[in-house]
Design a protein around this motif. Sequence first.
Motif: not given
Length: 702
Positions: A333-351
């Motif tokens: 439970x960090x004091x600065x949590x980057x997860x809400x600030x960046x993309x959740x992620x994705x796989x294979x949008x391009x190759x």
Amino acid sequence: MSQTHFRTCNLCEAMCGLAIEHDGKEVISIKGDVDDEFSQGHICPKALALKDIYEDPNRLKKPVKKTADGWVEISWKEAIEEVAQALANTRKQHGADAVGVYSGNPNVHNSGAILSAPEFIKELRTKNRFSATSVDQLPHQYMAYLMYGHQLQIPIPDIDRTDFLVILGANPIISNGSLLSAPNIKKRLKNIQDRGGKIVNIDPRFTETSAKSDQHLFIRPGSDVFMLLSMLHILIEENLVNLARFENHLNGYEDLHQLVKDYSPENTAEITGIESDVLTDLTRQFANTAKAVLYGRMGVCTQEFGGMCMWLVNVLNILTGHFDEPGGYMFTSPAIDLKPQISKGHIGKWKSRVRGLPEVGGELPSSVMAEEILTPGKGQIKAMIISSGNPVLSTPNGAQLEKAFESLDFMVSIDIYINETSKLADIILPTATGLETDLYDIIFHTLAVRNTSKYSTALFDKAEGAKYDWEVFRALKMTYLKSMNKMSLSKRLKIGIAHLFSPEKMLNILLRRGPYDLSIKKLKQQPHGIDLGALKSQMPDSLYHKDKKINLLPNEVKEDLKRVKQKLDTFKPDDFLLIGRRQLRTCNSWLHNSQRLLKNNSCQLFLHPKDAEKLGLQEKNSIMVSSRVGQVVVPFETTEEIMQGVVSLPHGWGHKGKIKLDVASTSPGTNINELTDENFVDLLTGNAAVNGVAVKLEAHKN
């Protein structure tokens, strides 16, 4: 008059607190900060290198340009404009994907780079983005995204409260913990034993961590997936599964029974080298201990089934009731949590253009970098930006990558040294570093064994005319957009507003958004850091899947199990398998230009005495080691602390060519990545398989 400056060491993930005695101009001594809330006085030998880096006469402080007469210093204005124009010209002539970017590990240890580099890279609009992630921890992020819904939702072992720790493919006493920020981990491991707990280490080599463990098991490199599947088989067959409070928060559990039926410990013993009764006993102990955790790291990530291994590490912790519980596999439970600030992620949008490997989280595997440069056609990389990385030494088939970089139309390195990679650049942009920069460890506080927070101010001012990394990235972004004629009024206003926010101000905003009512002002008043408490249970609320369930069996895993089964059915042992080795006094290819650290390091191949005898090797011989991609001659050392049929070479060596590293050049060593194969990857995640590489050995007389 001497003074004491307190800061965090930025050379590895442990975040050790330092007490630096100085006179305002020079460092007098570096010691552990006994009052540091997290490290409590512990440091490792690497911390002393901060002084060496700061004082290193080889360190660049002004931009340099390659000319027919060698490297010459140029102004920042000229350097930035020339780099931006070259990138813009490449994009205009060949398209956005003709510009490639590689980001090295030091960026993650630098809050200024973390907060500024992505905005510049975003403006390039290229799909050819690479980083050290895909030669390291990519399987962790891949499975975090599939199972929990966010690529940074990575659980870590709560070693401070566990009673049974299984360490697979990791050597934390040397690494100081990896994706596990844990200063003085030797003491933390000893504490497990002092409270009656047990440590089991599973590794092809009897490592420094093995020596401090209660039990060590040799395992054939690359076979970890079969051992883990057998552990899952045992759990299910012996009714040892404990779903605890997650019984109604799992998708895919029912299908596991059928998938593991072929992986009894008897069926996998030959390929792993672990006897069935030994593995069965280990699994029972793990399942029946209330506070237990399985930790898998580099050795299981950087192999041909890295993704499957990390899936199984998560599954085994979940199915034994050791997930999201004290002493088990937990989230911070960090004091600065980057997860809400960046993309959740994705796989294979391009190759990737040549081999067709998928992107993960917006990056392609670094193993395809050379072929994307060398193969003609639309989308071919013509220019590269290398940010604080040395991929010629740190990624597979470094010799081929060196040739690829030499063929580029343009290359810029953001680096403080002329090293094996940056020597190939047209321009090098050096930034202020280490003791000259402020630091907040955004990433490593997110991966720490306790929730802590600490802000380190710079000890020394940067040199006159020097620039911080964030100043360089911002200047490149603005000048590049001007060169591309993309500076509309709205864009200009937006950039102008953004430039009002220094990294310190940005960090302050992120801290204020966090759960602890912190600010930069408060952290500056606490130079030893603030302890925010032990890890806390937070599932299922912090799952990023909409249904608040763990995706226990992703479709990608189901498909890749076919590849695992084929390997089991067709297994034939190779003559020798090569694995890497980390050394305490270095970080990857860093720090070899520090004399005090280099003097106790050496680059030798480890092999078992019986293997040396079979090969007819004499102590005065060297060994010729060859793989599909190359061959090297290296001195060797026999030791029974390595499994027969396995050889080990440390990584980060191979200093040669027109570099300017005076100390490192006196002991060049051998680059393991002249043997690792860019085509040998984990096909599921694209992560490089630099462990378990098939090699041949023969004597080489000196």
